[in-house]
Design a protein around this motif. Structure first.
Motif, PDB file in Angstrom:
ATOM      1  N   LYS A   1     -11.343  -1.657   1.698  1.00 43.02           N
ATOM      2  CA  LYS A   1     -10.788  -1.976   0.384  1.00 43.02           C
ATOM      3  C   LYS A   1     -10.069  -3.314   0.392  1.00 43.02           C
TER       4      LYS A   1
ATOM      5  N   LYS B   1       0.672   7.365  -0.745  1.00 46.70           N
ATOM      6  CA  LYS B   1      -0.304   8.185  -1.475  1.00 46.70           C
ATOM      7  C   LYS B   1      -1.688   7.555  -1.427  1.00 46.70           C
ATOM      8  N   GLU B   2      -1.750   6.249  -1.653  1.00 46.89           N
ATOM      9  CA  GLU B   2      -3.042   5.551  -1.610  1.00 46.89           C
ATOM     10  C   GLU B   2      -3.663   5.635  -0.224  1.00 46.89           C
TER      11      GLU B   2
ATOM     12  N   ILE C   1       0.860  -1.180   0.000  1.00 44.89           N
ATOM     13  CA  ILE C   1       0.000   0.000   0.000  1.00 44.89           C
ATOM     14  C   ILE C   1       0.900   1.235   0.000  1.00 44.89           C
ATOM     15  N   SER C   2       0.781   2.048  -1.022  1.00 41.59           N
ATOM     16  CA  SER C   2       1.612   3.252  -1.098  1.00 41.59           C
ATOM     17  C   SER C   2       1.089   4.294  -0.113  1.00 41.59           C
TER      18      SER C   2
ATOM     19  N   SER D   1       0.793   2.998   7.427  1.00 44.89           N
ATOM     20  CA  SER D   1      -0.177   3.064   6.343  1.00 44.89           C
ATOM     21  C   SER D   1      -0.470   1.683   5.779  1.00 44.89           C
TER      22      SER D   1
ATOM     23  N   SER E   1     -10.657   3.447   5.661  1.00 44.85           N
ATOM     24  CA  SER E   1     -10.796   3.199   4.226  1.00 44.85           C
ATOM     25  C   SER E   1     -10.100   1.913   3.790  1.00 44.85           C
ATOM     26  N   LEU E   2      -8.933   1.629   4.347  1.00 38.33           N
ATOM     27  CA  LEU E   2      -8.149   0.498   3.849  1.00 38.33           C
ATOM     28  C   LEU E   2      -8.741  -0.855   4.236  1.00 38.33           C
TER      29      LEU E   2
ATOM     30  N   SER F   1      -5.063   9.084   0.566  1.00 36.54           N
ATOM     31  CA  SER F   1      -6.192   9.494  -0.277  1.00 36.54           C
ATOM     32  C   SER F   1      -7.531   9.166   0.367  1.00 36.54           C
TER      33      SER F   1
END
Length: 268
Positions: free
Chosen positions: A216, A175-176, A172-173, A240, A212-213, A179
């Motif tokens: 997903k 940035k992701e 997981i970057s 993250s 969020s993660l 976001s």
């Protein structure tokens, strides 16, 4: 000279505001854990770097170990070295492994060349490599604010507890991860809660990236739930993502995680 750059976990990770410089203000506890890489640095006729173990993406010339050398060489004109990093800590997993490698390289080069730099001076060099890097100079639990570079003493020890780290091999970057986050100020004292009873953490201490993660990547949510089912006193995603950790009082069965990257050990 050989050292063992270790990982860290975030116990709680609040994203409290977006900064004008593009970074985010956070509040968290950084806690060292024993999952480690292996870094060897020896004198050489010319500067070189190689790695084995987990493949490190990107240009090797940009590795933080080499950045550490160049930072010190700029000020002290130190002799060339050969660096060999055996990469074990999963990459892009919220464990700070790359930051640890760079920080440990600074410490090793300082010692090898008798530079006499203090921990505080080494932290200043480490900060030039990344927000997490300074933590690994002293490598002890701290309460972290700012963009991750402001350290405050924390009255917290988990000595005697056991930890299980499960990485589902998902990258997981940063940035992701960011976001999916809407920064908001804390409505309670995170530091005081961390210094209190671990029994209270589950209801209050959270990683803001999880909202969020975990939706997903449902496997991350499943791992966290399973750790609680096995008796974790506290479980959370770290950084993250995508690594999840559980803190226990006793050993647990790890057979549910054979398809993942797993480490378990004692906390200091």
């Amino acid at each position: 000279m050989i050292s063992y750059p270790n990982a860290k976990i975030n116990i709680g990770l609040a994203i409290t505001s977006k900064r004008q410089d593009g970074f985010h203000d956070i509040a968290s506890c950084f806690y060292p854990v024993g999952w480690s890489d292996i870094l060897e640095i020896i004198p050489s006729e010319e500067l070189s770097f190689q790695s084995t173990g987990i493949d490190i993406p990107g240009n090797a010339d940009h590795n933080l170990c080499l950045q550490a050398y160049h930072l010190l060489n700029k000020d002290f004109n130190i002799p060339p070295v050969q660096m060999h990093l055996h990469k074990i800590i999963p990459i892009g997993a919220g464990l700070g492994g790359g930051s640890a490698d760079g920080a440990f390289a600074l410490v090793m080069l300082n010692e090898m060349n008798n530079l006499g730099l203090s921990d505080e001076q080494l932290e200043e060099y480490a900060a030039q490599m990344g927000s997490d890097c300074p933590f690994f100079i002293k490598n002890k639990p701290v309460y972290v604010t700012g963009r991750g570079e402001v350290f405050n003493e924390l009255d917290l020890t988990l000595k005697g507890k056991k930890i299980v780290l499960v990485n589902p091999n998902i990258h997981i970057s940063t940035k992701e991860a960011y976001s999916g986050v809407s920064p908001k100020a804390l409505d309670f004292e995170l530091k005081a809660t961390l210094e209190g009873n671990i029994e209270d953490w589950k209801d209050h201490v959270k990683n803001d990236f999880e909202d969020s993660l975990l939706k997903k990547y449902t496997v991350i949510d499943k791992i966290k739930s399973d750790l609680y089912k096995q008796g974790a006193e506290y479980a959370s995603m770290t950084g993250s993502g995508s690594t999840v950790f559980g803190i226990f009082s006793t050993e647990i069965d790890l057979s549910n995680y054979t398809e993942y990257s797993v480490w378990s050990g004692d906390l200091d």
